[in-house]
Design an enzyme around this catalytic site. Structure first.
Site, PDB file in Angstrom:
ATOM      1  N   ARG A   1      -6.903  -4.155   5.211  1.00 60.40           N
ATOM      2  CA  ARG A   1      -6.082  -5.186   4.584  1.00 60.40           C
ATOM      3  C   ARG A   1      -5.342  -5.943   5.692  1.00 60.40           C
ATOM      4  NH1 ARG A   1      -4.915  -0.422   1.406  1.00 60.40           N
ATOM      5  NH2 ARG A   1      -5.645  -0.627  -0.766  1.00 60.40           N
TER       6      ARG A   1
ATOM      7  N   LYS B   1      -1.316   1.071   1.416  1.00 62.04           N
ATOM      8  CA  LYS B   1      -0.338   0.908   0.334  1.00 62.04           C
ATOM      9  C   LYS B   1       0.305   2.248   0.000  1.00 62.04           C
ATOM     10  CE  LYS B   1      -2.245  -3.166  -1.974  1.00 62.04           C
ATOM     11  NZ  LYS B   1      -2.802  -3.712  -3.232  1.00 62.04           N
TER      12      LYS B   1
ATOM     13  N   HIS C   1      -8.933 -11.146   3.371  1.00 61.74           N
ATOM     14  CA  HIS C   1      -9.459 -10.232   2.356  1.00 61.74           C
ATOM     15  C   HIS C   1     -10.959 -10.435   2.131  1.00 61.74           C
ATOM     16  CE1 HIS C   1      -7.092  -7.189   0.446  1.00 61.74           C
ATOM     17  NE2 HIS C   1      -7.763  -7.279  -0.686  1.00 61.74           N
TER      18      HIS C   1
ATOM     19  N   ARG D   1     -12.694  -7.986   4.208  1.00 64.28           N
ATOM     20  CA  ARG D   1     -12.581  -6.652   3.592  1.00 64.28           C
ATOM     21  C   ARG D   1     -13.570  -6.524   2.440  1.00 64.28           C
ATOM     22  NH1 ARG D   1      -9.031  -2.180   2.353  1.00 64.28           N
ATOM     23  NH2 ARG D   1      -8.523  -2.042   0.147  1.00 64.28           N
TER      24      ARG D   1
ATOM     25  N   HIS E   1      -8.459   2.945  -1.958  1.00 66.52           N
ATOM     26  CA  HIS E   1      -8.127   2.688  -3.358  1.00 66.52           C
ATOM     27  C   HIS E   1      -7.682   3.987  -4.027  1.00 66.52           C
ATOM     28  CE1 HIS E   1     -10.849  -1.129  -3.621  1.00 66.52           C
ATOM     29  NE2 HIS E   1      -9.663  -1.383  -3.102  1.00 66.52           N
TER      30      HIS E   1
ATOM     31  N   TYR F   1     -17.088  -3.773  -6.888  1.00 65.29           N
ATOM     32  CA  TYR F   1     -18.132  -3.999  -5.884  1.00 65.29           C
ATOM     33  C   TYR F   1     -19.510  -3.608  -6.392  1.00 65.29           C
ATOM     34  CZ  TYR F   1     -14.184  -4.815  -2.878  1.00 65.29           C
ATOM     35  OH  TYR F   1     -13.017  -5.336  -2.352  1.00 65.29           O
TER      36      TYR F   1
END
Length: 309
Positions: free
Chosen positions: A152, A176, A245, A248, A271, A280
């Site tokens: 990210r 995150k 992004h 990514r 994630h 995806y």
């Protein structure tokens, strides 16, 4: 809108006063409510609904369907329904209605937008920045690392020199929720980082921990990376602007396309839920469908119109 022809003009005026004086909603929120309720009033005028107490849930469903057919998105329809519910609750308090006809009615969901990606050739074209200058070395290393490890924007700008182990080909990333993950770094990214660290040593002030810095010796910021990528999109001859992004997304799509391992991609991207990663699979299917259409001998369909069109 002509106030004389507006159903519930007095009731709406009282509601707008209530929003402004008692609830003290922001001007933008008031504008949104007014716009949504004007849509509702036009619908009511069309179907001769001039009594609030006569409005039934089927009328609201008809309104949702009509607005959806006109092209209003699911998100906008949800807000429209929220505006109606608020108005109807106010009307019930004033004794103009007994029930809220918008309760329990849901807007159709908007289809999820698939993230834009680059194919392998386009990605190689973008990240292969030429030159030996400070800027060229830094940009090449940053882009190669983002694509190599699927980082990210905040992750790559937050990296310190000590987070990268070029000998082992690994990078330690804080994602995150301050969750750490250790990711592999590809050989092209390692080569680019080696060149960058040589340049960085000439410009970084003592005590500067950041891996990627500006020419002033400060940690590079989000906006600076975004602007450089916009400029590089032109410089590298890309058809469309490339944002951080997108690299990514391209990383995730290419790894999934090659491995077919969704759990692996989830771990690499950091994630928390695999449902986030599953988007995806749609990208991967699109790629497979294109290959199929080109390769399968029975997939070549004539585009001529026929009697069955």
């Amino acid at each position: 809108m002509n106030e004389a022809a507006t159903p519930f003009a007095d009731e709406l005026a009282a509601f707008f006063t209530y929003m402004r004086s008692e609830k003290q909603f922001s001007p933008l929120t008031q504008e949104n409510y007014q716009r949504d309720l004007e849509k509702f009033c036009r619908f009511c005028a069309k179907y001769s609904l001039h009594d609030l107490a006569a409005i039934q849930p089927q009328h609201i469903r008809q309104g949702v369907a009509a607005l959806h057919r006109s092209g209003l998105s699911g998100k906008s329809l949800q807000r429209w329904l929220s505006s109606l519910r608020s108005f109807f609750r106010f009307a019930i308090k004033r004794g103009w209605m007994k029930n809220n006809p918008a309760d329990g009615i849901q807007a159709p969901k908007s289809p999820k937008k698939l993230p834009k990606t680059l194919d392998a050739d386009q990605t190689a074209q973008f990240v292969e920045v030429t030159g030996d200058s400070f800027i060229a070395c830094r940009d090449r290393a940053l882009l190669e690392l983002v694509y190599s490890s699927g980082l990210r924007l905040a992750e790559v700008t937050g990296l310190n020199v000590t987070d990268v182990d070029l000998k082992e080909g690994m990078v330690n990333v804080v994602g995150k929720g301050s969750k750490q993950r250790i990711l592999p770094v590809g050989r092209h990214a390692i080569t680019a980082l080696q060149g960058w660290l040589t340049q960085r040593a000439l410009h970084a002030p003592a005590g500067q921990a950041a891996l990627f810095i500006t020419q002033r010796g400060t940690r590079i910021g989000h906006r600076a990376v975004q602007l450089r990528m916009q400029q590089l999109s032109v410089q590298q001859g890309m058809d469309n602007p490339v944002h951080p992004h997108m690299l990514r997304h391209s990383f995730a799509s290419h790894v999934l396309e090659s491995s077919g391992d969704l759990r692996l991609v989830q771990e690499l991207l950091g994630h928390a839920n695999i449902s986030t990663t599953q988007i995806y699979t749609h990208l991967d299917f699109q790629h497979l469908a294109k290959v199929y259409d080109k390769a399968h001998p029975r997939a070549q369909r004539k585009k001529d119109s026929s009697e069955f069109d």
